[in-house]
Scaffold this active site. Structure first.
Site, mmCIF file in Angstrom:
data_model
loop_
_atom_site.group_PDB
_atom_site.id
_atom_site.type_symbol
_atom_site.label_atom_id
_atom_site.label_comp_id
_atom_site.label_asym_id
_atom_site.label_seq_id
_atom_site.Cartn_x
_atom_site.Cartn_y
_atom_site.Cartn_z
ATOM 1 N N ARG A 24 0.835 -1.416 -0.061
ATOM 2 C CA ARG A 24 -0.031 0.191 0.198
ATOM 3 C C ARG A 24 0.755 1.380 0.065
ATOM 4 O O ARG A 24 0.346 2.328 0.155
ATOM 5 C CB ARG A 24 -0.865 0.242 1.220
ATOM 6 C CG ARG A 24 -1.768 -1.022 1.162
ATOM 7 C CD ARG A 24 -3.212 -0.926 2.069
ATOM 8 N NE ARG A 24 -2.874 -0.280 3.213
ATOM 9 C CZ ARG A 24 -3.716 0.209 4.117
ATOM 10 N NH1 ARG A 24 -4.785 0.565 3.663
ATOM 11 N NH2 ARG A 24 -3.247 0.810 5.487
ATOM 12 N N ASP A 25 2.147 1.269 -0.277
ATOM 13 C CA ASP A 25 2.967 2.362 -0.048
ATOM 14 C C ASP A 25 4.249 2.319 -0.892
ATOM 15 O O ASP A 25 5.349 2.537 -0.822
ATOM 16 C CB ASP A 25 3.462 2.929 1.378
ATOM 17 C CG ASP A 25 3.862 4.065 1.324
ATOM 18 O OD1 ASP A 25 3.488 5.063 0.504
ATOM 19 O OD2 ASP A 25 4.625 4.460 2.312
ATOM 20 N N ILE A 26 4.040 1.595 -2.204
ATOM 21 C CA ILE A 26 4.972 1.397 -2.914
ATOM 22 C C ILE A 26 5.472 2.777 -3.654
ATOM 23 O O ILE A 26 4.534 3.376 -4.199
ATOM 24 C CB ILE A 26 4.678 0.343 -4.316
ATOM 25 C CG1 ILE A 26 4.488 -1.065 -3.495
ATOM 26 C CG2 ILE A 26 5.907 0.070 -5.493
ATOM 27 C CD1 ILE A 26 5.942 -1.595 -2.949
#
Length: 282
Positions: A24-26
């Site tokens: 969820r935070d690439i």
């Protein structure tokens, strides 16, 4: 080299997804390359495990906005799965390939609007040295509709490897129909207004023609033409229902538009019943 690094990153994401973990935070800052050229995915602080049905929910806007998928950036209580990471990886690859962010909004409101409503510029229009195949892979990965993206991180890794091996990639560039569909999603109000105008225009024309044809029922040809126009009106109503069900049903932001389409179709069928009340077949 960039494509090789992205293959490693995609493989790493696939490994996490296999264990039910969504990052969820690439973003570029969370991909580290060591001295041996190996890519490491860092900062799993926002990662969550899949729920029992294989998905996670979020009601908050989390992570770095510039690389968020539309479904994550919407802030709605929508279902998130591994394809949100596929999008973020594509947005990361876009920036690393062009040296510019995919969306250039300078504040949160502008950036969220771009992510939710605008298509990104083609990478080759930003940086001409980006290969056509790599551009095609990026654009597929960052499709706004999750069903249009790669189905898994493994799939994007495989296509990147095909590109590196000079083999045909699986991703295809969108054709005219696909581009029109994406345009309609970006301009739903215009599409709805056009559909309603066409819908009521066809209905009015069809009903008036039917009334005239009834007065001259001995003229077979005119009656047949009236019937064809009436069928066209019905087909238009069916198309509106299909659009409401297939294109808008899963979009929480388009429910008012979907309701207007369905109500307009209901008006048509009510008039159809009134006009054809003496026709058991109809």
């Amino acid at each position: 080299m960039l494509a090789r690094w992205m293959v490693q990153a995609a493989d790493g994401l696939e490994h996490a997804h296999q264990y039910g973990i969504i990052h969820r935070d690439i973003k570029p800052g969370n991909l580290l390359v060591d001295a041996q050229g190996r890519v490491w995915i860092t900062d799993f602080g926002l990662a969550q495990f899949h729920s029992e049905n294989g998905l996670t929910r979020t009601g908050d806007i989390l992570g770095t906005i510039r690389y968020m998928s539309p479904e994550q950036a919407s802030g709605q209580r929508v279902l998130l799965d591994h394809r949100t990471d596929v999008y973020s990886l594509g947005a990361t690859l876009y920036q690393l390939a062009t040296l510019e962010p995919m969306f250039s909004g300078q504040n949160q409101q502008e950036l969220l609007h771009q992510i939710l409503n605008e298509e990104p510029r083609a990478p080759r229009s930003v940086e001409k040295t980006v290969p056509v195949e790599l551009e095609t892979i990026i654009l597929k990965a960052v499709s706004k509709n999750p069903t249009d993206r790669y189905g898994s991180a493994k799939e994007i890794a495989a296509d990147l490897q095909r590109y590196l091996d000079d083999k045909p990639i699986q991703a295809k560039r969108p054709g005219p129909i696909e581009r029109a569909r994406k345009w309609s999603r970006r301009h739903p109000s215009f599409v709805v207004a056009t559909m309603l105008l066409l819908f009521f225009g066809v209905i009015g024309f069809g009903i008036s023609t039917l009334v005239i044809a009834g007065a001259y029922d001995r003229e077979k040809k005119r009656a047949e033409e009236a019937e064809q126009r009436f069928k066209l009106a019905r087909r238009t109503a069916d198309e509106m229902i299909q659009i409401a069900q297939e294109e808008l049903a899963d979009n929480p932001m388009m429910q008012d538009t979907r309701r207007r389409l369905l109500e307009a179709a209901l008006v048509y069928y009510q008039e159809f019943i009134e006009v054809r009340r003496d026709d058991p077949g109809a």
